[in-house]
Write a protein that holds these residues in place. Sequence first.
Motif, PDB file in Angstrom:
ATOM      1  N   GLY A 125     -98.594  13.324  63.677  1.00 52.59           N
ATOM      2  CA  GLY A 125     -97.422  13.653  62.874  1.00 52.59           C
ATOM      3  C   GLY A 125     -97.746  14.707  61.832  1.00 52.59           C
ATOM      4  O   GLY A 125     -96.959  15.633  61.585  1.00 52.59           O
ATOM      5  N   ALA A 126     -98.919  14.587  61.207  1.00 51.14           N
ATOM      6  CA  ALA A 126     -99.339  15.580  60.219  1.00 51.14           C
ATOM      7  C   ALA A 126     -99.526  16.943  60.857  1.00 51.14           C
ATOM      8  O   ALA A 126     -99.161  17.977  60.280  1.00 51.14           O
ATOM      9  N   PRO A 153    -109.967   5.283  62.969  1.00 46.51           N
ATOM     10  CA  PRO A 153    -111.014   6.246  63.319  1.00 46.51           C
ATOM     11  C   PRO A 153    -112.269   6.050  62.483  1.00 46.51           C
ATOM     12  O   PRO A 153    -112.197   5.824  61.280  1.00 46.51           O
ATOM     13  N   ARG A 154    -113.420   6.142  63.139  1.00 43.61           N
ATOM     14  CA  ARG A 154    -114.698   5.981  62.455  1.00 43.61           C
ATOM     15  C   ARG A 154    -115.420   7.308  62.256  1.00 43.61           C
ATOM     16  O   ARG A 154    -116.461   7.353  61.605  1.00 43.61           O
ATOM     17  N   ALA A 155    -114.897   8.375  62.828  1.00 44.48           N
ATOM     18  CA  ALA A 155    -115.528   9.683  62.691  1.00 44.48           C
ATOM     19  C   ALA A 155    -115.362  10.194  61.267  1.00 44.48           C
ATOM     20  O   ALA A 155    -114.677   9.579  60.440  1.00 44.48           O
ATOM     21  N   SER A 156    -115.989  11.328  60.965  1.00 42.95           N
ATOM     22  CA  SER A 156    -115.782  11.952  59.666  1.00 42.95           C
ATOM     23  C   SER A 156    -114.302  12.265  59.487  1.00 42.95           C
ATOM     24  O   SER A 156    -113.555  12.378  60.464  1.00 42.95           O
ATOM     25  N   LEU A 157    -113.890  12.426  58.244  1.00 37.20           N
ATOM     26  CA  LEU A 157    -112.470  12.640  57.965  1.00 37.20           C
ATOM     27  C   LEU A 157    -111.968  13.891  58.681  1.00 37.20           C
ATOM     28  O   LEU A 157    -110.910  13.869  59.330  1.00 37.20           O
ATOM     29  N   TRP A 158    -112.712  14.969  58.580  1.00 39.24           N
ATOM     30  CA  TRP A 158    -112.287  16.196  59.247  1.00 39.24           C
ATOM     31  C   TRP A 158    -112.354  16.050  60.770  1.00 39.24           C
ATOM     32  O   TRP A 158    -111.474  16.541  61.480  1.00 39.24           O
ATOM     33  N   TYR A 189     -89.460  10.636  69.271  1.00 38.02           N
ATOM     34  CA  TYR A 189     -90.282  10.876  70.461  1.00 38.02           C
ATOM     35  C   TYR A 189     -91.764  10.816  70.115  1.00 38.02           C
ATOM     36  O   TYR A 189     -92.565  10.184  70.822  1.00 38.02           O
ATOM     37  N   GLN A 190     -92.139  11.467  69.038  1.00 35.85           N
ATOM     38  CA  GLN A 190     -93.542  11.480  68.633  1.00 35.85           C
ATOM     39  C   GLN A 190     -94.034  10.075  68.294  1.00 35.85           C
ATOM     40  O   GLN A 190     -95.133   9.680  68.689  1.00 35.85           O
ATOM     41  N   GLN A 191     -93.229   9.330  67.554  1.00 39.15           N
ATOM     42  CA  GLN A 191     -93.644   7.987  67.143  1.00 39.15           C
ATOM     43  C   GLN A 191     -93.833   7.056  68.323  1.00 39.15           C
ATOM     44  O   GLN A 191     -94.691   6.164  68.293  1.00 39.15           O
ATOM     45  N   GLN A 192     -93.051   7.268  69.385  1.00 35.48           N
ATOM     46  CA  GLN A 192     -93.162   6.421  70.558  1.00 35.48           C
ATOM     47  C   GLN A 192     -94.209   6.906  71.547  1.00 35.48           C
ATOM     48  O   GLN A 192     -94.831   6.114  72.251  1.00 35.48           O
ATOM     49  N   ALA A 193     -94.429   8.220  71.590  1.00 33.39           N
ATOM     50  CA  ALA A 193     -95.336   8.776  72.594  1.00 33.39           C
ATOM     51  C   ALA A 193     -96.797   8.710  72.171  1.00 33.39           C
ATOM     52  O   ALA A 193     -97.687   8.805  73.011  1.00 33.39           O
ATOM     53  N   VAL A 194     -97.056   8.545  70.872  1.00 28.29           N
ATOM     54  CA  VAL A 194     -98.421   8.613  70.348  1.00 28.29           C
ATOM     55  C   VAL A 194     -98.937   7.205  70.071  1.00 28.29           C
ATOM     56  O   VAL A 194     -98.223   6.383  69.496  1.00 28.29           O
ATOM     57  N   PRO A 195    -100.168   6.887  70.459  1.00 26.03           N
ATOM     58  CA  PRO A 195    -100.755   5.593  70.117  1.00 26.03           C
ATOM     59  C   PRO A 195    -100.766   5.373  68.603  1.00 26.03           C
ATOM     60  O   PRO A 195    -100.910   6.326  67.830  1.00 26.03           O
ATOM     61  N   ALA A 196    -100.622   4.121  68.194  1.00 32.10           N
ATOM     62  CA  ALA A 196    -100.506   3.804  66.767  1.00 32.10           C
ATOM     63  C   ALA A 196    -101.670   4.342  65.959  1.00 32.10           C
ATOM     64  O   ALA A 196    -101.494   4.828  64.836  1.00 32.10           O
ATOM     65  N   GLU A 197    -102.868   4.298  66.518  1.00 28.25           N
ATOM     66  CA  GLU A 197    -104.048   4.713  65.754  1.00 28.25           C
ATOM     67  C   GLU A 197    -104.148   6.228  65.578  1.00 28.25           C
ATOM     68  O   GLU A 197    -104.962   6.721  64.791  1.00 28.25           O
ATOM     69  N   LEU A 198    -103.293   6.999  66.288  1.00 29.17           N
ATOM     70  CA  LEU A 198    -103.288   8.458  66.169  1.00 29.17           C
ATOM     71  C   LEU A 198    -102.018   8.989  65.526  1.00 29.17           C
ATOM     72  O   LEU A 198    -101.877  10.195  65.317  1.00 29.17           O
TER      73      LEU A 198
END
Length: 411
Positions: free
Chosen positions: A355-356, A208-213, A341-350
């Motif tokens: 998860g957080a 991600p290139r956006a601000s941290l928040w 399920y979450q690890q497989q359903a979510v794109p790696a970059e997200l």
Amino acid sequence: MTVTAGAPPIVAGGLGAAFWRMWTASVVSRFGDALRGPALSLVAAGLTRDPETIALVVIAGQVPGLLFGLLGGALADRWDRRLSMAGTDGLRCAMVVGLAIAVATGNVNVGLLMVFAFAMSTVGTLFDSSSFAILPELVPADRLAKANGRMQVGSTISGGLLGGPVAGGLFVVAAALPFAVDAVTFALAALLALTLPRMSAAQAAAAPRASLWGAAVAGVRWMWREPSLRLLAILSAAANLVIGALLAVIVLLILDVFGVPEAAYGLFTLVGAAGGIAGGVFASRIGARYGILPALRRVLVVQAVALTALAAASGQVVVGGAALGVFIAGSAIWNVLVNTYQQQAVPAELRGRTGAASRVVGLASAPIGAALGGLIAGQFGVASVAVFGAGVFVVLAAVSWRALTGGPAVS
């Protein structure tokens, strides 16, 4: 709303050397955590007998997950996860060494313990998000549930079975010794993390290139817009509410409701650890047989039955122990399959951010449940907390039975 699953089924197979290096790092670090937690409480009790002051040390370690959990997830998606894990463990090693020196030299006070607990937990938010997000990069997709199960088993053994008893023995020898050993575990875990695969060029480009928040909020929005992830987060939060309520009165439930003698309390708690281990071992098989989402709704039904038995187990040690073990096994299976399920359903970059977000939701409901458990026990008796929990899980099972459907498992 109906949530379906339609991905390749879970299958058995090897997990690979990279996974086992991460597993070793996680287990070693979890053992160190199990040493540090009781030792920190013992040091605090040696400084003051004021329960409110001692509670502040515990609370200081719980607050950062709520305050900084989302930001930790954003950083996990922005930075090389391998280096994030190694760096956070290296930093925590240095902090624990500092506390060990302070304890050994007598230069410790409650304020220092609070700052230490707060700082350790803050740094830990980045490690937790990074380790959650990197796991799918270490094992084949069809073995991810098995990998999560092995992580659950290792954590339960090192933390639930070994850490507590060893912590007490080390503290008797020297108050600083548990912290010194904890520092060694962090150093070893950091070195093992450095052996994991580097961030690829594609991953770096997708960071991600956006601000941290802004990046953190984007992850929350992505999770909330996905029906399956949103429902699982809500169900997990409700389950954690009940778990928080039970944990608040568990000692009274075991001693006063089940009738376990005080001398056997420590031995009885091993039932919970055994349930956690069994859940971790069998989670992938259950997911493979029913599919992850259908398996999760079955878990909620079993847990509702277990809590009903728990509420009715007055004076019945065997029934109470069996019900408690089954309930904890169900929680372990739930955690393994939801993580998978979450690890497989979510794109790696997200993955780090979503998860957080799920963890923050769970952290928020647990203390509310603890307060609610105390109120219910005070007004209606300790066994009423289990009745309350059983009622909540009956509702969750009914809702999930209609909503969580699908074919093959998401692995």
